[in-house]
Design a protein around this motif. Sequence first.
Motif, short mmCIF file in Angstrom:
data_model
loop_
_atom_site.label_atom_id
_atom_site.label_comp_id
_atom_site.label_asym_id
_atom_site.label_seq_id
_atom_site.Cartn_x
_atom_site.Cartn_y
_atom_site.Cartn_z
N GLY A 87 0.79 -1.23 0.00
CA GLY A 87 0.00 0.00 0.00
C GLY A 87 0.82 1.27 0.00
O GLY A 87 0.30 2.34 -0.34
N GLY A 88 2.08 1.19 0.36
CA GLY A 88 2.92 2.39 0.39
C GLY A 88 3.66 2.65 -0.90
O GLY A 88 4.38 3.63 -1.01
N VAL A 89 3.48 1.76 -1.89
CA VAL A 89 4.19 1.93 -3.16
C VAL A 89 3.17 2.03 -4.28
O VAL A 89 2.38 1.12 -4.52
N HIS A 90 3.15 3.18 -4.95
CA HIS A 90 2.24 3.42 -6.07
C HIS A 90 3.03 4.04 -7.21
O HIS A 90 3.97 4.80 -6.99
N VAL A 91 2.65 3.71 -8.42
CA VAL A 91 3.26 4.26 -9.63
C VAL A 91 2.16 5.01 -10.36
O VAL A 91 1.05 4.50 -10.52
N ALA A 92 2.46 6.24 -10.82
CA ALA A 92 1.45 7.02 -11.54
C ALA A 92 2.12 7.75 -12.70
O ALA A 92 3.25 8.19 -12.60
N GLN A 93 1.38 7.81 -13.80
CA GLN A 93 1.84 8.53 -14.99
C GLN A 93 0.67 9.30 -15.57
O GLN A 93 -0.48 8.92 -15.38
N LEU A 94 0.99 10.35 -16.30
CA LEU A 94 -0.05 11.09 -17.01
C LEU A 94 -0.65 10.21 -18.10
O LEU A 94 0.07 9.48 -18.78
N LYS A 95 -1.95 10.26 -18.26
CA LYS A 95 -2.63 9.54 -19.32
C LYS A 95 -2.03 9.95 -20.66
O LYS A 95 -1.82 11.12 -20.92
N GLY A 96 -1.71 8.95 -21.47
CA GLY A 96 -1.14 9.20 -22.77
C GLY A 96 0.38 9.15 -22.78
O GLY A 96 0.99 9.22 -23.83
N MET A 97 0.99 9.02 -21.64
CA MET A 97 2.45 8.94 -21.55
C MET A 97 2.84 7.50 -21.22
O MET A 97 2.63 7.03 -20.10
N ALA A 98 3.35 6.79 -22.20
CA ALA A 98 3.82 5.41 -22.02
C ALA A 98 2.79 4.55 -21.30
O ALA A 98 3.09 3.88 -20.32
N ASP A 99 1.58 4.57 -21.82
CA ASP A 99 0.49 3.82 -21.19
C ASP A 99 0.80 2.33 -21.08
O ASP A 99 0.35 1.67 -20.15
N HIS A 100 1.56 1.80 -22.04
CA HIS A 100 1.88 0.37 -22.00
C HIS A 100 2.66 0.00 -20.73
O HIS A 100 2.52 -1.10 -20.21
N LEU A 101 3.47 0.93 -20.21
CA LEU A 101 4.21 0.65 -18.97
C LEU A 101 3.27 0.55 -17.77
O LEU A 101 3.41 -0.34 -16.93
N THR A 102 2.30 1.46 -17.71
CA THR A 102 1.34 1.45 -16.61
C THR A 102 0.52 0.17 -16.65
O THR A 102 0.29 -0.46 -15.62
N VAL A 103 0.09 -0.24 -17.84
CA VAL A 103 -0.69 -1.47 -17.97
C VAL A 103 0.16 -2.67 -17.55
O VAL A 103 -0.31 -3.54 -16.81
N ALA A 104 1.40 -2.72 -18.01
CA ALA A 104 2.27 -3.85 -17.65
C ALA A 104 2.50 -3.91 -16.15
O ALA A 104 2.48 -5.00 -15.55
N LEU A 105 2.71 -2.76 -15.51
CA LEU A 105 2.90 -2.75 -14.06
C LEU A 105 1.63 -3.20 -13.34
O LEU A 105 1.69 -4.01 -12.41
N GLY A 106 0.48 -2.70 -13.78
CA GLY A 106 -0.79 -3.11 -13.17
C GLY A 106 -1.04 -4.59 -13.34
O GLY A 106 -1.46 -5.28 -12.40
#
Length: 105
Positions: free
Chosen positions: A13-32
């Motif tokens: 719960g203390g570790v979160h990753v966030a990016q602006l929508k449209g910026m390397a969305d594939h990385l956010t999906v892969a992490l999720g």
Amino acid sequence: KTMERLGISSDHGGVHVAQLKGMADHLTVALGDSGYNAHKLFAYGEFKDVMPFLIRRMNENQDAFGALQFDRLLINQELTRRMSEMFGGVSGARNNKPETEVKIA
């Protein structure tokens, strides 16, 4: 790897990753998909308030434009795969395999 070495779980719960929508969305999906707490941020508000923020982010993240091209390649690859599954058996359909296939580790 560092989190693993330190004994911190990917869904801590203390570790979160966030990016602006449209910026390397594939990385956010892969992490999720890998179990991390991954989020997308949306800039909202009046144009005069949002644009300076987005311009600063753009200047700080010049490499993001290369990532956008990569995102487009991934989207095209996925659309081609889905269309091929849907219409692959249609007479006269051409081979829809993308010229460049991207693999994400």
